[in-house]
Each structure stands twice: as structure tokens, then as C-alpha cells.
Design a protein around this motif. Sequence first.
Motif, short mmCIF file in Angstrom:
data_model
loop_
_atom_site.label_atom_id
_atom_site.label_comp_id
_atom_site.label_asym_id
_atom_site.label_seq_id
_atom_site.Cartn_x
_atom_site.Cartn_y
_atom_site.Cartn_z
N GLY B 6 -13.57 18.78 22.36
CA GLY B 6 -12.20 18.28 22.53
C GLY B 6 -11.65 18.45 23.93
O GLY B 6 -10.63 17.87 24.27
N ASP B 8 -10.83 17.75 27.50
CA ASP B 8 -10.73 16.43 28.12
C ASP B 8 -10.46 16.58 29.62
O ASP B 8 -9.38 17.00 30.02
N ILE B 11 -7.30 14.94 31.10
CA ILE B 11 -5.99 15.56 30.83
C ILE B 11 -5.84 16.87 31.60
O ILE B 11 -4.73 17.27 31.92
N TYR B 57 -4.27 6.27 26.81
CA TYR B 57 -3.54 7.44 26.31
C TYR B 57 -2.02 7.24 26.30
O TYR B 57 -1.31 7.98 25.62
N GLU B 78 -4.09 7.54 20.27
CA GLU B 78 -5.32 8.06 20.90
C GLU B 78 -4.96 9.17 21.90
O GLU B 78 -5.64 10.20 21.97
N GLY B 79 -3.90 8.94 22.65
CA GLY B 79 -3.45 9.93 23.63
C GLY B 79 -3.00 11.22 22.96
O GLY B 79 -3.31 12.32 23.42
N ALA B 82 -6.05 13.00 21.73
CA ALA B 82 -6.77 13.62 22.86
C ALA B 82 -6.05 14.88 23.32
O ALA B 82 -6.68 15.90 23.61
N GLY B 85 -6.55 17.63 20.80
CA GLY B 85 -7.93 18.11 20.93
C GLY B 85 -8.08 19.01 22.14
O GLY B 85 -8.76 20.05 22.08
N HIS B 86 -7.41 18.64 23.23
CA HIS B 86 -7.51 19.43 24.46
C HIS B 86 -6.82 20.79 24.27
O HIS B 86 -7.36 21.81 24.71
#
Lengths: 151, 104
Positions: B6, B8, B11, B57, B78-79, B82, B85-86
Amino acid sequence: MSHIDDAKARLDAIGRHQDEVVEAATRGRHRGWDAAGAAAAWAAIASLDVRLSEALGLVAVVGAMAVALVCFTLAGRRGRAVVHRSRMTGRTWLVLGVAMVVAAGGAFGAVRLIERLDVPFGHTILGGVAVAVMALTSEAVNRAAFRRRRS
Amino acid sequence: MTTPHGFDELIHPPTRLALMSMLAATEWAEFVLLRDTLKLSDSALSKQVSTLVDAGYARIEKHGAGRRRRTLVSLTPEGRAAFDGHVAALQALVNQAPLTRSED
């Protein structure tokens, strides 16, 4: 700096930036709609000074309060940012709920007191005081409601 | 060195992470509010936002005209995924959780 220290620093920064933007969103509400909402809320309480039938009086109070609610909602939607629903945690609802109960209880008590003392234009004065208190405390309440506690 | 799932790279840089953090806390935010809060110039913020838009994103919407023109920036689903996840990856690094995979 180790990867773990770097990750900790980034997580702290994320929390700090999220609090910043929530505070900015609170400060950046649309002033015009907020003022209209405050005026409608004042009118709702002040309408108790007008001699109306019970049914008409109720319609005036509820109607003006509904208008106030719509205006306050629009002030948020037309502001500079809208807080995401993911920020609405149990703590948020608790803080907002307690603030609402305190405000409603205070207003109810004050209305009863004014009716007992029979102050001329008492409700109008009370409405003005209530709107002023609301304007002074709303930012602090919002901040307390949305701020995330970080370890 | 292992990278948590995850994580990214897009980011992670501080300015972009700050921007993503703010967008994640809001449904949308005005460009001006982001610029003032992040203390960036118009062009610097524009560059960061464009990078996020190109990655899918973030999205930009323009409303109104003239002095009332507003540019709103928001995260796409999606952003948001992400970003979540980050954050989870950073948390895993901090906790030194076993949920890691080898870096390619």
C-alpha cells in the motif's frame, strides 16, 4: 532518520494537516448564509413576543427554525471546504449532541424564566443573546467535534 | 529493506502528502483554501494538483464565473483508497507489522 521515524513524522503531519483543513473549513463557512440562519433563529425566538394563536405561534417558531437550519446547512455547503463524512466519528456526534442538548435546555430554561418575569420584548432580547452565544461558541464546538486526538 | 503493501511513492513526498491529507479530510476543498493552508504559490499548488489528477487521484471542478469563480478540488475514490493504503502502510512501518512484502 530511520524509516520508522520518518513514518511516524509523516503520520503526525497527516493528522496535523487534517486538523488544519477542518479548522479552515469551519472558519470558511459562507458568512451570508450563516448570518441569514442567525437572523432566522433570532426571528424564531422573537416570534414568541408576538400575540398569535397557539397553532400559528407554533408554525412561526418551527417554520423560522427550519429556515435557520436550511441556511446553516447552506453556509456549510457554500463554504470553502466540506468536511468528509469519515470525520464524523462517535466523538463528533457526542460533542454535537451534548452541545445541542445544552443549547436546547438553556434556551428552554431562559424562555420559562422570561415568561415568569414578564420582561417586555424578553424573547427578542433572549433571541439576540442566544444568537450571539451561538456565534461565539460554534467554532469552538466544531473544532472540538472534528479534531482527532493523536497519540 | 521491505516496503509495506500500500506504500505509494506518488503520495509520500511531504507537500503531496499534506495535500492528500487535506483532501482526504474533506469532500472537496477550494483551491484558494488549500493554497493558503499549505502556504504555496498558485503555480506550485497547481503542479501538485495536476500530478494527482494525472494519476487519477484527484479531480477539479470549476463553478461560477468572474469574481465568483471557484475551483474545487476533491479526491476520487481511487485517490481515497490510495491514501488510506498509504496511511496503513505508514502505520505498519511504525508498528513493524508483519504485513510486509519484499521490495521488487
